[in-house]
Design a protein around this motif. Structure first.
Motif, PDB file in Angstrom:
ATOM      1  N   ASP A  40       0.824  -1.210   0.000  1.00  0.00           N
ATOM      2  CA  ASP A  40       0.000   0.000   0.000  1.00  0.00           C
ATOM      3  C   ASP A  40       0.857   1.259   0.000  1.00  0.00           C
ATOM      4  O   ASP A  40       0.527   2.246  -0.670  1.00  0.00           O
ATOM      5  CB  ASP A  40      -0.929  -0.002   1.214  1.00  0.00           C
ATOM      6  N   VAL A  41       1.964   1.247   0.745  1.00  0.00           N
ATOM      7  CA  VAL A  41       2.869   2.402   0.758  1.00  0.00           C
ATOM      8  C   VAL A  41       3.526   2.571  -0.610  1.00  0.00           C
ATOM      9  O   VAL A  41       3.664   3.693  -1.110  1.00  0.00           O
ATOM     10  CB  VAL A  41       3.924   2.247   1.873  1.00  0.00           C
ATOM     11  N   ARG A  66      -6.307  12.595   2.060  1.00  0.00           N
ATOM     12  CA  ARG A  66      -6.721  11.505   1.188  1.00  0.00           C
ATOM     13  C   ARG A  66      -5.724  10.361   1.227  1.00  0.00           C
ATOM     14  O   ARG A  66      -6.107   9.194   1.165  1.00  0.00           O
ATOM     15  CB  ARG A  66      -6.873  12.013  -0.254  1.00  0.00           C
ATOM     16  N   ALA A  67      -4.447  10.703   1.309  1.00  0.00           N
ATOM     17  CA  ALA A  67      -3.414   9.663   1.314  1.00  0.00           C
ATOM     18  C   ALA A  67      -3.568   8.749   2.521  1.00  0.00           C
ATOM     19  O   ALA A  67      -3.511   7.515   2.397  1.00  0.00           O
ATOM     20  CB  ALA A  67      -2.025  10.292   1.292  1.00  0.00           C
ATOM     21  N   ALA A  68      -3.751   9.335   3.707  1.00  0.00           N
ATOM     22  CA  ALA A  68      -3.898   8.520   4.912  1.00  0.00           C
ATOM     23  C   ALA A  68      -5.191   7.707   4.863  1.00  0.00           C
ATOM     24  O   ALA A  68      -5.218   6.543   5.272  1.00  0.00           O
ATOM     25  CB  ALA A  68      -3.875   9.406   6.154  1.00  0.00           C
ATOM     26  N   ALA A  69      -6.257   8.311   4.341  1.00  0.00           N
ATOM     27  CA  ALA A  69      -7.520   7.574   4.220  1.00  0.00           C
ATOM     28  C   ALA A  69      -7.364   6.407   3.249  1.00  0.00           C
ATOM     29  O   ALA A  69      -7.874   5.308   3.491  1.00  0.00           O
ATOM     30  CB  ALA A  69      -8.625   8.511   3.743  1.00  0.00           C
ATOM     31  N   LEU A  90     -14.468   7.519  -1.763  1.00  0.00           N
ATOM     32  CA  LEU A  90     -13.067   7.307  -1.438  1.00  0.00           C
ATOM     33  C   LEU A  90     -12.349   6.578  -2.569  1.00  0.00           C
ATOM     34  O   LEU A  90     -11.195   6.896  -2.887  1.00  0.00           O
ATOM     35  CB  LEU A  90     -12.935   6.522  -0.128  1.00  0.00           C
ATOM     36  N   ARG A  91     -12.993   5.599  -3.186  1.00  0.00           N
ATOM     37  CA  ARG A  91     -12.370   4.903  -4.318  1.00  0.00           C
ATOM     38  C   ARG A  91     -12.019   5.890  -5.429  1.00  0.00           C
ATOM     39  O   ARG A  91     -10.945   5.818  -6.031  1.00  0.00           O
ATOM     40  CB  ARG A  91     -13.300   3.826  -4.861  1.00  0.00           C
ATOM     41  N   ALA A  92     -12.936   6.800  -5.707  1.00  0.00           N
ATOM     42  CA  ALA A  92     -12.709   7.761  -6.786  1.00  0.00           C
ATOM     43  C   ALA A  92     -11.545   8.702  -6.469  1.00  0.00           C
ATOM     44  O   ALA A  92     -10.631   8.878  -7.281  1.00  0.00           O
ATOM     45  CB  ALA A  92     -13.984   8.557  -7.054  1.00  0.00           C
ATOM     46  N   SER A 115      -7.173   0.814   2.303  1.00  0.00           N
ATOM     47  CA  SER A 115      -6.528  -0.281   1.567  1.00  0.00           C
ATOM     48  C   SER A 115      -6.186  -1.438   2.494  1.00  0.00           C
ATOM     49  O   SER A 115      -6.401  -2.606   2.174  1.00  0.00           O
ATOM     50  CB  SER A 115      -5.260   0.219   0.871  1.00  0.00           C
ATOM     51  N   ALA A 116      -5.671  -1.105   3.669  1.00  0.00           N
ATOM     52  CA  ALA A 116      -5.306  -2.144   4.629  1.00  0.00           C
ATOM     53  C   ALA A 116      -6.533  -2.917   5.102  1.00  0.00           C
ATOM     54  O   ALA A 116      -6.434  -4.104   5.436  1.00  0.00           O
ATOM     55  CB  ALA A 116      -4.583  -1.516   5.818  1.00  0.00           C
TER      56      ALA A 116
END
Length: 494
Positions: free
Chosen positions: A246-247, A481-484, A442-444, A489-490
């Motif tokens: 994910d990172v 957004r990056a943290a979300a 969030l997916r978008a 993803s996790a």
């Protein structure tokens, strides 16, 4: 099979995951791939000499290893402002004059850097939390770009309000970079100029007394001994390698979930060819980290919509080389990295970086190569839309006919239908903290859409998208957004 048993097969030590994340961070910063481990060792030495307790010594070690773990998350922002995201960060870290001109051209530097710093700090802190490290490490990473005099980012915290671990790590990092780049005497002069600005003067006085002996001892320390010194108790627990994937994928919004898709696709195809459970886990881990070397290539290369010039291709061809460097690590992750470095090889020798061919490619490597090709064809890219399942299957078979991909691997990959494989989610839709519409939003946005773009895609108003995003951030405990994206993803929600 018991699902818990299956999941345990894919777990690895937290220390191995931290090493991988440190490796990715160092590539993102344009530094040697041992920069973060060396910084962590120096930070522990400084903490010991400052008579900080064992808990603090562990905190500075963990924070030093993970301080660049947010670099992939804001790479796009750096690229948009400065062009080459890696070159500018390398110049800033090394204090070279080349960093000054681009920064002064930006205008209000603090305004430009603040959102990038917020992303970096929030993602780094989230990584620490998701790995199960101590709250003190998470707190240090949440403020890792702050400075003693309040001139840091993003909140301008200063003095005793700043976790001391942040100052210890910053000073150790400067000693490592500047000592390696300019020599110890010049490094100490530059560090002295930053006393009571970047870190307190009393810490600088300790470094001044010990720097030469520490650096000499560090040079004489083997990689194995360095690993032993850096393994804190919290890093002996188990975690999933999915966080590494994910990172890696945060570097490019259109790559969200790509590495997990490759891993699930490759493991599923290999399972149809072999009942070897250990080999299946090996292939799965290789799929997760096959793109680890992507961090070494600037975003401006990945975002090109025209044919790559040869200079850019040279950088892209080195992606699996950097992945192979991680193969030097002992243990299952090192073995997986070696396999992962074959992801772009082809049977006829036309792949990269080795140009390996035929019998030099194991069945695992052949399956992985086919899975990477399949997942890439089925995913959108800046220069093209995703291929349909049928078109991708035809393309794979054409690659087999040309002698580039393995027929057995391709048959196993598409024999289960033409849907894209996904890793099993950690929570069911009913247990998800997000509503179905929030997940759609969030997916978008996780794939790079603006609020307006997401509104058009989902047939919503921009204000409704914004409301949903605010709810997502609140529920996931973040503001970017990056943290979300990382947290969702996790959880298997993206």
């Amino acid at each position: 099979m018991n699902h818990n048993t299956g999941r345990r097969r894919y777990l690895l030590r937290v220390f191995d995951a931290v090493k991988a994340l440190a490796f990715i961070g160092d590539l993102s910063m344009g530094q040697p791939t041992d920069h973060s481990p060396r910084t962590a060792w120096l930070a522990m030495r400084l903490a010991q000499s400052a008579r900080l307790d064992a808990s603090m010594q562990g905190t500075v070690c963990e924070a030093a290893l993970l301080r660049w773990s947010g670099c992939t998350a804001n790479a796009g922002g750096f690229a948009e402002i400065f062009g080459d995201d890696i070159a500018i960060r390398m110049a800033m870290l090394e204090g070279r004059s080349a960093a000054i001109k681009p920064l002064t051209e930006v205008g209000n530097m603090n305004t430009a850097l603040r959102p990038l710093a917020q992303i970096h700090c929030e993602v780094s802190a989230a990584v620490s939390d998701m790995l199960g490290l101590a709250p003190a490490t998470e707190a240090a990473l949440r403020h890792i770009l702050e400075a003693w005099d309040g001139s840091g980012q993003p909140r301008h915290i200063e003095g005793d309000a700043l976790p001391l671990a942040v100052c210890v790590v910053a000073l150790a990092g400067d000693l490592e970079v500047l000592g390696r780049t300019f020599g110890v005497n010049v490094a100490l002069g530059l560090i002295a100029e930053r006393a009571d600005r970047r870190y307190p003067a009393w810490l600088v006085s300790i470094v001044t007394s010990h720097a030469a002996s520490w650096l000499a001892e560090l040079e004489a320390t083997s990689a194995a001994r360095l690993d032993m010194a850096l393994r804190t108790p919290h890093m002996e627990f188990k975690t999933s390698a999915g966080l590494i994937a994910d990172v890696i994928d945060l570097k490019l919004p259109w790559m969200t979930g790509f590495s997990r898709t490759v891993a699930a696709t490759a493991a599923g195809a290999f399972a149809r060819l072999s009942s070897d459970k250990a080999a299946q886990a090996h292939v799965y881990h290789a799929g997760l980290i096959h793109g680890i070397g992507r961090a070494a290539v600037p975003n401006e290369v990945w975002e090109m919509t025209t044919s790559l010039p040869e200079s850019a291709w040279e950088q892209v061809r080195l992606v699996p080389y950097w992945t192979s460097r991680a193969g030097q690590w002992p243990g299952p992750l090192g073995e997986a990295a070696t396999l992962a470095s074959f992801a772009y090889e082809r049977l006829d020798g036309s792949g990269y970086f080795r140009g390996a061919r035929d019998q030099a490619l194991s069945l695992e490597a052949r399956v992985l190569a086919a899975a990477v090709a399949w997942a890439a064809m089925r995913s959108p890219r800046p220069w093209r839309a995703p291929l349909s399942a049928e078109a991708a299957a035809r393309e794979l078979r054409d690659e087999v006919a040309r002698g580039r991909l393995c027929a057995e691997a391709v048959d196993a990959l598409i024999s289960n239908g033409t849907r894209i494989a996904r890793s099993p989610p950690l929570c069911s839709p009913e247990d998800s903290p997000l509503s179905p519409r929030e997940m759609d939003v969030l997916r978008a946005v996780s794939r790079g859409a603006t609020n307006k773009g997401a509104a058009r895609e989902l047939k919503l108003s921009p204000s409704t998208v914004g409301t949903h995003l605010e709810s997502v951030y609140r529920k996931l405990g973040c503001t970017t957004r990056a943290a979300a994206t990382l947290k969702a993803s996790a959880m298997g929600l993206l």
